[in-house]
Design an enzyme around this catalytic site. Structure first.
Site, PDB file in Angstrom:
ATOM      1  N   ASP A  90     -23.755 -15.826 -58.847  1.00  8.17           N
ATOM      2  CA  ASP A  90     -23.084 -16.838 -59.667  1.00  8.17           C
ATOM      3  C   ASP A  90     -23.366 -18.261 -59.165  1.00  8.17           C
ATOM      4  O   ASP A  90     -22.561 -19.160 -59.355  1.00  8.17           O
ATOM      5  CB  ASP A  90     -21.561 -16.598 -59.715  1.00  8.17           C
ATOM      6  N   HIS A 129     -26.072 -14.951 -66.346  1.00 10.52           N
ATOM      7  CA  HIS A 129     -26.422 -16.367 -66.290  1.00 10.52           C
ATOM      8  C   HIS A 129     -25.876 -17.039 -67.543  1.00 10.52           C
ATOM      9  O   HIS A 129     -25.947 -16.466 -68.636  1.00 10.52           O
ATOM     10  CB  HIS A 129     -27.948 -16.579 -66.299  1.00 10.52           C
TER      11      HIS A 129
END
Length: 423
Positions: free
Chosen positions: A16, A44
């Site tokens: 992340d 994403h």
């Protein structure tokens, strides 16, 4: 980009970090974008012209309409999710026709893998790993036990059917009589095989031909080094090699063909799910990081655990992956803090430790040693050069560079594609 060598973007922490945004920016100058490992447990988010694109399995280079995207051999693929993600992107206006391919060597994730994923977590109880229950681990288990099914098996359907029935029977024997209609699954995959055929290539041959032709190739890593099966916080890891080694084994590319290795590091630290997190903040400061940084997972929606930047983690990550440059992301999230702490070492059993230990038991007893730096208490979201950043903000970046011995080449100051400083 590195001539006829591939460039690689990897996560340095627990995922992340914002890898997709950098890949999107770099994709305008590349010909081929490739995923090398993981599955649709990755996530994403890319914002372009106010449109938010969510990627899970497909390479985020698809946002660039001139770029070819390839799902490499090391990725495990749930075909219904593959097509669902593709359809979602096309509904948002992305034309992916003729620009997306999948390796014939990819292992397949089936619905029974997802069922088993949940059953395995249930068995672990309070010691659960925090899996996304996408079936990724069980699919890699099938691969490692040599009972898995790959894309090419779809085109020898008699053998495919035999193998599928065998592996499902084995899972029933292990986990009991869970609900799963093999006949319906076979019928569905017969249809999916026809639909998938135009996407299937020999990715090893394709990538080497493109390299030989001087094409610019960018590899997009999924997850991050601290979730690596061998080097992460085992067993609180994913089921693939998320570091530089996974690029070679997941694509069939030798180390000599790897050029730039760009490590993406968040300006603080987050992780999702269980497992050690030495610099985690469980107080109001951690909640502030979560709220300001909108720290909720793309794939799962789970709130992320938040803490200060941990240079012990980044040093360890750099030793393994050998970063040639760093993309420091979400630096703007720190705008609101009077002071900012950075973890520089641990104390374990009375001894100062500068590298990340293997033992979770040692990590549980570790005391984190911090350096405190002054904040800058102003917005940096409009800054477009390093010189425009406040003095204390520049000092924070230089502190990280000096510790790692790796230059920071990009700095994220917002969510948009344009909110990235190139050094």
């Amino acid at each position: 980009m590195s001539g006829n060598k591939v460039s690689v973007v990897l996560g340095t922490q627990w995922g992340d970090e914002g890898k997709g945004k950098l890949v999107d920016i770099l994709a305008k100058d590349i010909d081929v974008c490739v995923r090398c490992q993981g599955g649709n447990n990755a996530g994403h988010t890319i914002v372009v012209d106010g449109i938010k694109y969510a990627f899970h399995m497909l390479p985020s280079g698809l946002v660039n309409t001139e770029c070819i995207s390839v799902v490499g051999s090391g990725v495990v693929v749930h075909l219904p999710s593959f097509f669902e993600e593709l359809e979602d992107l096309e509904k948002q206006g992305l034309d992916c026709d003729g620009r997306l391919f999948i390796s014939d060597r990819c292992h397949l994730v089936f619905d029974f893998h997802q069922i088993v994923d949940g059953l395995k977590e249930g068995e672990l109880g309070r010691g659960s790993i925090g899996t996304t229950k996408k079936g990724i681990g069980p699919a890699y288990s099938s691969k490692a036990s040599r009972s898995g099914l790959r894309v090419h098996h779809l085109y020898h359907f008699e053998e495919f059917e035999k193998r599928l029935r065998t592996i499902v029977a084995a899972r029933h024997k292990r986990y009991g009589d869970f609900e799963y209609d093999v006949d319906a699954e076979l019928q569905r995959y017969r249809q999916l095989a026809d639909r998938l055929r135009p996407f299937v290539i020999d990715s090893v041959e394709y990538l080497h031909k493109e390299l030989a032709a001087g094409k610019r190739i960018l590899v997009e890593g999924a997850n991050a080094l601290m979730l690596d099966l061998d080097f992460g916080t085992y067993p609180y890891v994913t089921s693939s090699n998320t570091g530089i080694g996974g690029v070679c084994t997941g694509l069939g590319i030798p180390p000599s063909k790897i050029g730039e290795v760009i490590g993406v590091a968040k300006a603080y630290t987050t992780r999702v799910g269980g497992g050690p997190f030495p610099s985690e903040l469980t107080d109001a400061v951690g909640q502030k990081l979560r709220d300001v940084g909108a720290e909720y997972g793309v794939t799962t929606g789970r709130p992320r655990r938040c803490g200060w930047l941990d240079l012990v983690v980044l040093r360890y990550s750099n030793m393994i992956n050998g970063y040639t440059s760093i993309n420091l992301t979400k630096l703007d999230v720190l705008d609101v803090f009077d002071e900012i702490k950075v973890a520089v070492s641990y104390t374990i059993n009375g001894k100062e430790v500068n590298s990340f230990p293997a033992s979770l038991e040692d990590l549980e007893t570790a005391t984190v040693n911090y350096v405190t730096l002054p904040g800058w208490k102003q917005s940096i979201s409009k800054c477009r050069s390093f010189e425009e950043l406040p003095e204390n903000c520049q000092a924070y970046v230089r502190f990280i560079e000096r510790d790692l011995g790796v230059p920071v080449k990009w700095i994220g100051v917002g969510v948009g594609r344009e909110e990235m400083i190139a050094m």
